[in-house]
Design a protein around this motif. Structure first.
Motif, short mmCIF file in Angstrom:
data_model
loop_
_atom_site.label_atom_id
_atom_site.label_comp_id
_atom_site.label_asym_id
_atom_site.label_seq_id
_atom_site.Cartn_x
_atom_site.Cartn_y
_atom_site.Cartn_z
N ALA A 120 0.83 -1.20 0.00
CA ALA A 120 0.00 0.00 0.00
C ALA A 120 0.87 1.26 0.00
O ALA A 120 0.58 2.23 -0.71
N ARG A 127 1.85 6.40 -7.22
CA ARG A 127 0.82 7.36 -7.60
C ARG A 127 1.36 8.79 -7.57
O ARG A 127 1.02 9.63 -8.42
N GLN A 150 -5.53 -5.62 -4.28
CA GLN A 150 -6.35 -4.48 -3.88
C GLN A 150 -5.51 -3.27 -3.53
O GLN A 150 -5.93 -2.13 -3.75
N ALA A 151 -4.32 -3.48 -2.98
CA ALA A 151 -3.44 -2.36 -2.62
C ALA A 151 -3.15 -1.49 -3.85
O ALA A 151 -3.06 -0.26 -3.74
N TYR A 152 -3.02 -2.11 -5.00
CA TYR A 152 -2.73 -1.37 -6.23
C TYR A 152 -4.00 -0.91 -6.94
O TYR A 152 -4.06 0.20 -7.47
N ARG A 153 -5.02 -1.75 -6.92
CA ARG A 153 -6.28 -1.34 -7.57
C ARG A 153 -6.92 -0.16 -6.86
O ARG A 153 -7.52 0.71 -7.50
N SER A 154 -6.76 -0.11 -5.55
CA SER A 154 -7.36 1.00 -4.81
C SER A 154 -6.67 2.32 -5.12
O SER A 154 -7.23 3.39 -4.86
N ALA A 155 -5.46 2.25 -5.67
CA ALA A 155 -4.75 3.46 -6.10
C ALA A 155 -5.13 3.86 -7.52
O ALA A 155 -4.61 4.83 -8.05
N GLY A 156 -6.03 3.09 -8.12
CA GLY A 156 -6.48 3.40 -9.47
C GLY A 156 -5.68 2.76 -10.57
O GLY A 156 -5.80 3.15 -11.74
#
Length: 279
Positions: A120, A127, A150-156
């Motif tokens: 994360a 980012r 999810q750690a990377y997907r949540s950053a878009g």
């Protein structure tokens, strides 16, 4: 001869270059370097490499290091990647003006050793640094972990995996490098938190490269490699958020062994192959 000869589709790529049919990966009589390595082309605990059998390595500096550490029987052939580029000069190619964003390769573990680090936190740094869209490519072990994805997907970020590295007897890794080549050629930059194969591959096909962020650690990282301090000492010019493209391409050519690309006939002789079923 060894299972690692077939990882990432290497034996298939080399047999295709030699014009041999691709029904079954060919058994190489020796040990093929399967990834970029700044020791001697193989892990420190390389006693599984049977004495008397050749070691097929990418670059001359590895031969010299190996010799200094008591290893013998090196054959310089360059990386399987350069043979793929020879066969697929146009695979995934798009005009440079149309290339977009960054493909980012977090340092990964392997089947017998995991990596410790804060994904994360790394995603937040990516980012902050990168301009434009980001694709994060995870090794299959990390990709299988929902929390890491999810750690990377949540950053878009778009999150992908090139697939498993495969074996001689399954097809899981046969198109690994072809998929990687296609992805690299669609991105403007290739970056990672450690210098490695993917960045040299990227530099070889016109990507700007970058190395930044927490390098993370294997839970049992071998001291023989010398760690991050040694990589920084040997390649300071390849670390940072901006790296000179021409310099990176020059180093990539050297580390991938472009000067040692063998002819098909040379490979057939070195690997102990027979020209039965020529394509």
């Amino acid at each position: 001869m060894d299972e690692s000869n077939h990882w990432y589709g290497h034996s298939r790529i080399l047999s295709g270059y030699c014009g041999l049919l691709d029904d079954t990966p060919k058994r190489i009589q020796g040990f093929l370097q399967h990834g970029w390595n700044y020791l001697h082309g193989f892990p420190p605990n390389d006693r599984w490499c049977s004495p008397g059998y050749p070691r097929f390595i990418w670059s001359d500096v590895l031969r010299r290091r190996g010799w200094s550490m008591g290893r013998r029987g090196h054959y310089l052939i360059g990386a399987p990647w350069i043979y793929l580029l020879h066969q697929e000069p146009d695979l995934g190619w798009i005009p440079e003006a149309e290339r977009r964003g960054t493909i980012w390769y977090p340092f990964h573990g392997w089947e017998k050793s995991s990596v410790h680090g804060d994904h994360a936190k790394l995603a937040a740094e990516i980012r902050e640094v990168e301009q434009g869209p980001v694709t994060v490519c995870l090794y299959w072990l990390e990709f299988a972990n929902p929390a890491i994805r999810q750690a990377y997907r949540s950053a878009g970020f778009r999150v992908i995996c090139h697939g498993e590295r495969g074996s001689r007897w399954d097809g899981n890794g046969r198109d690994f490098l072809r998929g990687q080549l296609t992805e690299l050629r669609r991105h403007r930059r290739a970056a990672s938190n450690r210098l490695g194969s993917a960045l040299f591959y990227g530099a070889s096909v016109g990507c700007d490269i970058a190395v930044y962020g927490d390098p993370m650690q294997y839970e049992d990282e071998r001291p023989e490699y010398g760690g991050t301090a040694r990589r920084m000492r040997l390649w300071p010019e390849l670390h940072g958020v901006e790296v000179d493209r021409a310099l990176a391409a020059e180093v990539a050519r050297r580390e991938l062994g472009y000067d040692y690309q063998a002819t098909p006939e040379e490979l057939v002789r070195m690997f102990g192959w027979k020209r039965v079923g020529v394509a």
